[in-house]
Write an enzyme that holds these catalytic residues in place. Structure first.
Site, PDB file in Angstrom:
ATOM      1  N   ASP A  92     -37.184   1.105 -69.437  1.00 24.20           N
ATOM      2  CA  ASP A  92     -37.738   1.696 -68.217  1.00 24.20           C
ATOM      3  C   ASP A  92     -38.140   3.137 -68.492  1.00 24.20           C
ATOM      4  O   ASP A  92     -37.656   3.763 -69.445  1.00 24.20           O
ATOM      5  CB  ASP A  92     -36.730   1.627 -67.062  1.00 24.20           C
ATOM      6  CG  ASP A  92     -35.557   2.577 -67.245  1.00 24.20           C
ATOM      7  OD1 ASP A  92     -34.865   2.445 -68.283  1.00 24.20           O
ATOM      8  OD2 ASP A  92     -35.326   3.436 -66.375  1.00 24.20           O
ATOM      9  N   GLU A 156     -32.257   3.014 -66.726  1.00 18.99           N
ATOM     10  CA  GLU A 156     -31.568   4.242 -67.135  1.00 18.99           C
ATOM     11  C   GLU A 156     -32.115   5.465 -66.427  1.00 18.99           C
ATOM     12  O   GLU A 156     -31.365   6.349 -65.997  1.00 18.99           O
ATOM     13  CB  GLU A 156     -31.684   4.411 -68.652  1.00 18.99           C
ATOM     14  CG  GLU A 156     -30.784   5.492 -69.241  1.00 18.99           C
ATOM     15  CD  GLU A 156     -31.382   6.891 -69.170  1.00 18.99           C
ATOM     16  OE1 GLU A 156     -30.618   7.872 -69.267  1.00 18.99           O
ATOM     17  OE2 GLU A 156     -32.616   7.008 -69.016  1.00 18.99           O
TER      18      GLU A 156
END
Length: 451
Positions: A92, A156
Site C-alpha cells: 500500500d 501500513e
C-alpha cells in the site's frame, strides 16, 4: 578478484525488476477506500501473490485483516534444520497529494536523471522487489539457504493495525528466527545503514464546537465564540516558541548518541527555504529520532475561495504525535487528549477521536544477525561500513512482532533514503540502491545460514 556471483546475478535481473516495479507502481493501492477504489489494492495484492507463486512459494494466501485490507503471505521452505527468516514489505502507498504537482504521473514509473519516479517506488513497493531480487539471486547461485516467509502488508501507511491484529490472533503464522523489515532506508545514498530505533505514533482527530450554526461575522463577530479561532489556539499550544513539541506531561529532552545528522545536510534534504529556521532544540538527530514531535496533518475549515463572512460554529483537525523509544504510545495518547481538552478556550466543546496508534521500537544491535548483516553490507558496498541510525517514522508491526517473538532478531533496511522523498511529491527510488541492497540481503541470508 572476480565479481561476486550474487552481485552479477542481481545486475542481470535489474531490467526485469524495473519492468515489474512499473507494473506494481501502476496500482493505485492507497488503503483509504474513501479516496481510492478497493479494487486497486486488491489488484496489487494479487500481483504480489502471483510473484511469490512464480518463485515457488507455498501456502500463498491473501489474509483478510480486521481493518478491511489484505496482507499477502507465502512460505519458501529451506534445507532441513535451516533457520527461518521473515521478509516484510508493504504494497500500500500514501496518496499522491497534488497529482498536478508531480513532474511525471505518480502512478507511472518514470526514469529521470538516474532515478525511478513513482508513488511507492521506494516506500515500499521497491521493498517487495528488493526481497524478490535477493531470493532470485540465491536461487541462481546454489539455492536459498534458509526457510523464508514473506509478508506484504496492505495498510501500513494508514496505521489502522490490521496486520498487527491478525498476527496476534494467528501467532504461529509469522514466527521466525530473524525478521528483516524492508521499509527503512540508508542514511545517505551509498552509505549502508540499519535502523536501530523507530518512533511510535498516535493519530487523533480533534473537533471543537461553539455554536448551533454559522453566524454573520458583522452581526455577531466580536462576542460569538469562533470555533476555528479556538482550534487555532489549541493547536498553537502544542508548540513552544522555538517550535519544540509541548504536550503537558510528555518529556522532550532525550539525546541521540549515535550517528549524527548535520544541520546543513538536513536543511538540504528537507528542502528548507532560505532564511527559515529549523524548529526545536538539541541536535537534529535528537529532534527527529529521540524526541516527540507533533504535526498538524489537516484542518477542516472553509477554503479561502468561496469563504463567506461567517463566525464558524465548528472546526476539526487531524493531529499526529510521533513518540520516541522509551515512551508508551498509549500513555502519550492520553496525555495528548488531556492537553487538547485542557487548552481549549472559552468553554468550547471539544471531542477527540483516536484514529491510529503504534508503539516505538528499539532493536538489539548486538545480535548475531546484525553481525551477518554488517559483513554482507560491507561486501555489497565496498569500502563502506554499516552504520546505525534512527528513524523518525513508525512501523507499528515491529513492536507486535517483537512481542510475539521475543527471541527473534529484527533488522530494518530499505530504500527510503532522503533523496527518495517518500510521502511527498516526486517520490523516487535509486536503482543503484535497489541493486546493492538486494545483493546485501542475499549475502546476509547466506551468511546468517552459515553462522
Amino acid at each position: 578478484m572476480s565479481p561476486n556471483p550474487i552481485a552479477e546475478t542481481v545486475a542481470s535481473l535489474m531490467p526485469k525488476a524495473k519492468a515489474e516495479l512499473t507494473e506494481l507502481v501502476a496500482f493505485k493501492s492507497v488503503a483509504d477506500f474513501d479516496q481510492f477504489p478497493k479494487s486497486e489494492s486488491a489488484a496489487a495484492a494479487n500481483w504480489v501473490a502471483d510473484a511469490l507463486r512464480a518463485e515457488g512459494f507455498q501456502d500463498v494466501a491473501l489474509l483478510d485483516t480486521p481493518d478491511g485490507t489484505q496482507s499477502v503471505y507465502g512460505l519458501l521452505p529451506g534445507p532441513e534444520g535451516a533457520p527461518t527468516v521473515l521478509l516484510y514489505a508493504h504494497y500500500d502507498v500514501q496518496p499522491p497529494l497534488d497529482e498536478a504537482a508531480w513532474t511525471t504521473p505518480p502512478f507511472e514509473l518514470t526514469e529521470r536523471e538516474g532515478r525511478w519516479y513513482g508513488r511507492g517506488s521506494a516506500d515500499c513497493k521497491g521493498g517487495v522487489l528488493m526481497h524478490l531480487l535477493a531470493l532470485r539471486a540465491l536461487k541462481a547461485n546454489g539455492g536459498v539457504p534458509v526457510s523464508v516467509k514473506v509478508i506484504a502488508e496492505g495498510s501500513e501507511e494508514q496505521g489502522t493495525g490490521g496486520l498487527e491484529r491478525y498476527a496476534e490472533k494467528h501467532p504461529d503464522l509469522l514466527t521466525a528466527d530473524t525478521i528483516v523489515i524492508g521499509d527503512a532506508g540508508n542514511f545517505r545514498v551509498g552509505l549502508p545503514t540499519v535502523t536501530a530505533t523507530l518512533r511510535g505514533m498516535t493519530l487523533l482527530r480533534v473537533r471543537i464546537d461553539t455554536l448551533e450554526g454559522n453566524l454573520h461575522s458583522g452581526q455577531f463577530g466580536g462576542a460569538a465564540p469562533d470555533a476555528l479561532a479556538a482550534l487555532v489556539r489549541v493547536l498553537d499550544s502544542l508548540r513552544a516558541d522555538d517550535g519544540s513539541t509541548t504536550v503537558d506531561g510528555l518529556t522532550g529532552d532525550e539525546v541521540w548518541d549515535g550517528l549524527q545528522y548535520e544541520e546543513a545536510d538536513f536543511r538540504k534534504d528537507a528542502k528548507v527555504l532560505d532564511g527559515v529556521q529549523l524548529v526545536g532544540r538539541g541536535t537534529v538527530a535528537d529532534r527527529i529520532w529521540a524526541r516527540p514531535a507533533v504535526t498538524v496533518l489537516g484542518i477542516d475549515c472553509p477554503p479561502v475561495i468561496g469563504a463567506t463572512p461567517s463566525v464558524q460554529a465548528g472546526a476539526r483537525a487531524l493531529v499526529s504525535l510521533r513518540v520516541p523509544p522509551g515512551v508508551d504510545a498509549a500513555e502519550a495518547t492520553k496525555l495528548l487528549q488531556a492537553h487538547l481538552e485542557a487548552h481549549t478556550p472559552w468553554g468550547a466543546q471539544v471531542t477527540t477521536e483516536q484514529i491510529g496508534q503504534g508503539q516505538p521500537f528499539r532493536a538489539d544491535t548486538t545480535s548475531p544477525a546484525y553481525a551477518a548483516m554488517a559483513e554482507a553490507m560491507g561486501e555489497a558496498y565496498p569500502g563502506e561500513e554499516m552504520q546505525y541510525a534512527g528513524q523518525g517514522g513508525s512501523i507499528p508491526l515491529c513492536n507486535t512482532l517483537a512481542a510475539l517473538y521475543p527471541r527473534a532478531e529484527i533488522l530494518l533496511i530499505g530504500l527510503s533514503e532522503p533523496e527518495a522523498q517518500i510521502h511527498a511529491v516526486d517520490e523516487s527510488v535509486s536503482p543503484q540502491e535497489l541493486e546493492r541492497l538486494s545483493v546485501a540481503e542475499a549475502l546476509f541470508l547466506q551468511k546468517y545460514a552459515a553462522s
